[in-house]
Design an enzyme around this catalytic site. Structure first.
Site, mmCIF file in Angstrom:
data_model
loop_
_atom_site.group_PDB
_atom_site.id
_atom_site.type_symbol
_atom_site.label_atom_id
_atom_site.label_comp_id
_atom_site.label_asym_id
_atom_site.label_seq_id
_atom_site.Cartn_x
_atom_site.Cartn_y
_atom_site.Cartn_z
ATOM 1 N N GLY A 12 -64.502 -7.460 -23.572
ATOM 2 C CA GLY A 12 -65.763 -6.708 -23.654
ATOM 3 C C GLY A 12 -66.084 -6.091 -22.304
ATOM 4 O O GLY A 12 -66.022 -6.778 -21.283
ATOM 5 N N ARG A 73 -59.334 -4.946 -26.741
ATOM 6 C CA ARG A 73 -58.967 -6.289 -27.189
ATOM 7 C C ARG A 73 -57.582 -6.109 -27.817
ATOM 8 O O ARG A 73 -57.399 -5.297 -28.724
ATOM 9 C CB ARG A 73 -59.982 -6.816 -28.196
ATOM 10 C CG ARG A 73 -61.393 -6.908 -27.612
ATOM 11 C CD ARG A 73 -62.195 -7.990 -28.266
ATOM 12 N NE ARG A 73 -63.630 -7.806 -28.051
ATOM 13 C CZ ARG A 73 -64.331 -8.417 -27.100
ATOM 14 N NH1 ARG A 73 -63.746 -9.234 -26.264
ATOM 15 N NH2 ARG A 73 -65.630 -8.212 -27.003
ATOM 16 N N ASP A 104 -63.001 -14.864 -20.133
ATOM 17 C CA ASP A 104 -62.032 -15.969 -20.123
ATOM 18 C C ASP A 104 -60.769 -15.671 -20.937
ATOM 19 O O ASP A 104 -59.697 -16.181 -20.614
ATOM 20 C CB ASP A 104 -62.674 -17.297 -20.524
ATOM 21 C CG ASP A 104 -63.468 -17.210 -21.803
ATOM 22 O OD1 ASP A 104 -63.477 -16.132 -22.436
ATOM 23 O OD2 ASP A 104 -64.076 -18.225 -22.189
ATOM 24 N N THR A 126 -68.010 -9.878 -17.423
ATOM 25 C CA THR A 126 -68.546 -10.090 -18.774
ATOM 26 C C THR A 126 -70.057 -10.226 -18.691
ATOM 27 O O THR A 126 -70.570 -10.810 -17.733
ATOM 28 C CB THR A 126 -67.958 -11.353 -19.454
ATOM 29 O OG1 THR A 126 -68.751 -11.676 -20.596
ATOM 30 C CG2 THR A 126 -67.925 -12.569 -18.547
ATOM 31 N N ASP A 128 -71.726 -12.061 -20.610
ATOM 32 C CA ASP A 128 -72.120 -13.348 -21.191
ATOM 33 C C ASP A 128 -72.443 -14.443 -20.167
ATOM 34 O O ASP A 128 -73.103 -15.421 -20.505
ATOM 35 C CB ASP A 128 -71.011 -13.871 -22.119
ATOM 36 C CG ASP A 128 -70.686 -12.905 -23.246
ATOM 37 O OD1 ASP A 128 -71.591 -12.165 -23.657
ATOM 38 O OD2 ASP A 128 -69.534 -12.886 -23.713
ATOM 39 N N ASP A 130 -70.433 -16.567 -19.118
ATOM 40 C CA ASP A 130 -69.859 -17.780 -19.712
ATOM 41 C C ASP A 130 -68.613 -18.277 -18.980
ATOM 42 O O ASP A 130 -67.786 -18.970 -19.557
ATOM 43 C CB ASP A 130 -69.562 -17.562 -21.207
ATOM 44 C CG ASP A 130 -68.563 -16.434 -21.446
ATOM 45 O OD1 ASP A 130 -68.247 -15.692 -20.491
ATOM 46 O OD2 ASP A 130 -68.098 -16.286 -22.584
ATOM 47 N N ARG A 172 -72.028 -14.368 -26.762
ATOM 48 C CA ARG A 172 -70.941 -15.095 -27.423
ATOM 49 C C ARG A 172 -71.464 -16.494 -27.728
ATOM 50 O O ARG A 172 -72.414 -16.614 -28.479
ATOM 51 C CB ARG A 172 -69.698 -15.121 -26.538
ATOM 52 C CG ARG A 172 -68.440 -15.199 -27.374
ATOM 53 C CD ARG A 172 -67.201 -14.883 -26.609
ATOM 54 N NE ARG A 172 -66.709 -13.555 -26.895
ATOM 55 C CZ ARG A 172 -65.522 -13.120 -26.552
ATOM 56 N NH1 ARG A 172 -64.711 -13.881 -25.864
ATOM 57 N NH2 ARG A 172 -65.136 -11.910 -26.869
HETATM 58 P P1 ADP Z 1 -62.793 -11.592 -22.771
HETATM 59 O O1 ADP Z 1 -61.790 -11.368 -21.703
HETATM 60 O O2 ADP Z 1 -64.022 -10.770 -22.602
HETATM 61 O O3 ADP Z 1 -63.046 -13.074 -23.023
HETATM 62 P P2 ADP Z 1 -61.110 -11.506 -25.168
HETATM 63 O O4 ADP Z 1 -61.267 -12.945 -25.525
HETATM 64 O O5 ADP Z 1 -61.154 -10.504 -26.274
HETATM 65 O O6 ADP Z 1 -62.198 -10.993 -24.134
HETATM 66 O O7 ADP Z 1 -59.726 -11.364 -24.395
HETATM 67 C C1 ADP Z 1 -59.324 -10.112 -23.893
HETATM 68 C C2 ADP Z 1 -57.851 -9.943 -24.014
HETATM 69 O O8 ADP Z 1 -57.159 -10.923 -23.228
HETATM 70 C C3 ADP Z 1 -57.292 -10.165 -25.419
HETATM 71 O O9 ADP Z 1 -57.508 -9.055 -26.271
HETATM 72 C C4 ADP Z 1 -55.809 -10.352 -25.098
HETATM 73 O O10 ADP Z 1 -55.196 -9.113 -24.794
HETATM 74 C C5 ADP Z 1 -55.893 -11.181 -23.808
HETATM 75 N N1 ADP Z 1 -55.766 -12.613 -24.139
HETATM 76 C C6 ADP Z 1 -56.727 -13.416 -24.657
HETATM 77 N N2 ADP Z 1 -56.264 -14.662 -24.868
HETATM 78 C C7 ADP Z 1 -54.944 -14.639 -24.486
HETATM 79 C C8 ADP Z 1 -53.880 -15.620 -24.465
HETATM 80 N N3 ADP Z 1 -54.069 -16.862 -24.892
HETATM 81 N N4 ADP Z 1 -52.675 -15.208 -24.010
HETATM 82 C C9 ADP Z 1 -52.467 -13.954 -23.572
HETATM 83 N N5 ADP Z 1 -53.420 -12.995 -23.569
HETATM 84 C C10 ADP Z 1 -54.638 -13.319 -24.012
HETATM 85 O O1 F6P Z 2 -68.122 -10.792 -24.475
HETATM 86 C C1 F6P Z 2 -69.044 -9.741 -24.526
HETATM 87 C C2 F6P Z 2 -69.592 -9.571 -25.925
HETATM 88 O O2 F6P Z 2 -70.492 -8.479 -25.900
HETATM 89 C C3 F6P Z 2 -70.250 -10.807 -26.517
HETATM 90 O O3 F6P Z 2 -71.562 -10.988 -26.047
HETATM 91 C C4 F6P Z 2 -70.169 -10.493 -27.995
HETATM 92 O O4 F6P Z 2 -70.119 -11.688 -28.755
HETATM 93 C C5 F6P Z 2 -68.873 -9.742 -28.122
HETATM 94 O O5 F6P Z 2 -68.547 -9.256 -26.821
HETATM 95 C C6 F6P Z 2 -68.926 -8.578 -29.072
HETATM 96 O O6 F6P Z 2 -67.659 -8.049 -29.168
HETATM 97 P P1 F6P Z 2 -67.319 -6.632 -29.837
HETATM 98 O O7 F6P Z 2 -67.781 -5.568 -28.909
HETATM 99 O O8 F6P Z 2 -65.847 -6.680 -29.999
HETATM 100 O O9 F6P Z 2 -68.080 -6.586 -31.128
#
Ligand code: ADP
Ligand code: F6P
Length: 319
Positions: A12, A73, A104, A126, A128, A130, A172
């Site tokens: 995000g 993502r 994360d 982020t 969040d 978090d 989140r």
């Molecule tokens: P955020 O970084 O905001 O927590 P996501 O959870 O969507 O957002 O993770 C972002 C991107 O990081 C994912 O779309 C993927 O490309 C990569 N990613 C997440 N988890 C893993 C993992 N376990 N191994 C490798 N890449 C990952």
């Molecule tokens: O991690 C940022 C965030 O905006 C969260 O607060 C929310 O749960 C999520 O991303 C929404 O994701 P998307 O933009 O994929 O709907």
């Protein structure tokens, strides 16, 4: 010795990501490194979507919302063969190290690349808040300001119409945006995943607040806890008070970064460049008690969220 560093934003987006990019590029050039931008997060890494940049390419981007290198993502990055392709693209360009700005999930991607021999460093981007290793993430305060602005406006109309308003905020599974917004706006009721109220409890508190003479009643809830439209109908039915709901949604993630986020992002970005030059890898940058530091990403991911007990207790004293 590293020479070429690449930067990507992932997950995000958050206000301040551009400020981080601007600072990393400028600091890298000052330190005689060659900065590259990668477009659309890990997807761009796999597709070899890199661009070598100069100072002029990032001039004033730090004042803009979103991320100029886009985000994505990209769940396929969890697959080793996909990451191997990314590494091959990095090798083709001679990239020595990667800066990952994200949450994360993005940190997990960086940790996996580190295991495969790539030098990485993370920056917490982020809204969040978090990520447990840092007091604040890049974008949190801008998002909080947006939420507060919206709730203040909703308060005006709720007070005029003697209404209850339920407002769903993002985060989140972390209630930091919600609890801080509740303190800032004087919301009467708050429910987050750390301290979730049952629907009956919300209805009971709403009735009591009206009996005590409150014209408007603001209920802030974190996302994923209720169907706020259904809850709004239930409150109206059981209390007889006109109730409306608002899901603030993605406006919480956009907008120009406020000074606090720009400065946090720039400080963290410069620190990341210095840390990479010092030979650090597989770590992410944190701000704790206004001091910058790094910590191993795998340790960060394992850290438990603090329950924010003091904040909730303070909120209880002023609501
Ligand atoms: P955020 O970084 O905001 O927590 P996501 O959870 O969507 O957002 O993770 C972002 C991107 O990081 C994912 O779309 C993927 O490309 C990569 N990613 C997440 N988890 C893993 C993992 N376990 N191994 C490798 N890449 C990952
Ligand atoms: O991690 C940022 C965030 O905006 C969260 O607060 C929310 O749960 C999520 O991303 C929404 O994701 P998307 O933009 O994929 O709907």
């Amino acid at each position: 010795m590293i020479k070429k560093i690449a930067i990507l934003t992932s997950g995000g987006d958050s206000p301040g990501m551009n400020s981080a990019i601007e600072a990393i590029v400028n600091a890298a050039i000052k330190k005689k490194l060659e900065p590259y931008l990668v477009y659309e997060g890990y997807l761009g890494l796999v597709n070899g979507d890199f661009k070598k940049v100069e100072k002029k390419d990032v001039k004033f981007i730090g004042n803009k919302g979103g991320t100029i290198i886009y985000s994505a993502r990209f769940p396929d990055f969890k697959k080793i063969e996909v990451r191997k392709k990314a590494i091959s693209e990095m090798n083709k360009k001679g990239i020595d190290a990667l800066v990952v700005i994200g949450g994360d999930g993005s940190y997990m991607g960086a940790a996996k690349l580190t295991e495969m021999g790539i030098k990485t460093i993370g920056l917490p981007g982020t809204i969040d808040n978090d990520i447990s290793s840092t007091d604040f993430t890049i974008g949190f305060h801008t998002s909080l300001n947006t939420i507060v602005e919206v709730i203040d406006k909703i308060r005006d109309t709720a007070e005029s119409h003697k209404r209850v308003k339920i407002i769903e905020v993002m985060g989140r599974y972390c209630g930091d945006l919600a609890i801080n917004a509740a303190i800032a706006t004087g919301a009467e009721i708050l429910s987050t995943s750390e301290r979730k109220l049952s629907e009956d409890e919300i209805i009971k508190q709403t009735k009591k607040l009206r009996e005590e003479g409150n014209r408007s009643i603001i209920i802030i809830v974190s996302e994923h806890l209720y169907n706020v439209s259904e809850l709004s109908k239930k409150i109206e039915l059981k209390t007889g008070i006109e109730t409306r709901s608002t899901i603030i949604g993605h406006s919480q993630r956009g907008g120009i970064p406020i000074a606090e986020d720009r400065i946090l992002a720039k400080r963290m970005g410069i620190f990341a460049v210095d840390s990479l030059i010092a030979g650090e890898t597989g770590v992410a940058v944190n701000l704790i008690d206004n001091k910058l530091s790094t910590k191993n990403i795998l340790e960060i991911i394992k850290m438990k969220r603090l329950p924010r007990k003091e904040l909730f207790n303070q909120y209880d004293l002023i609501k």
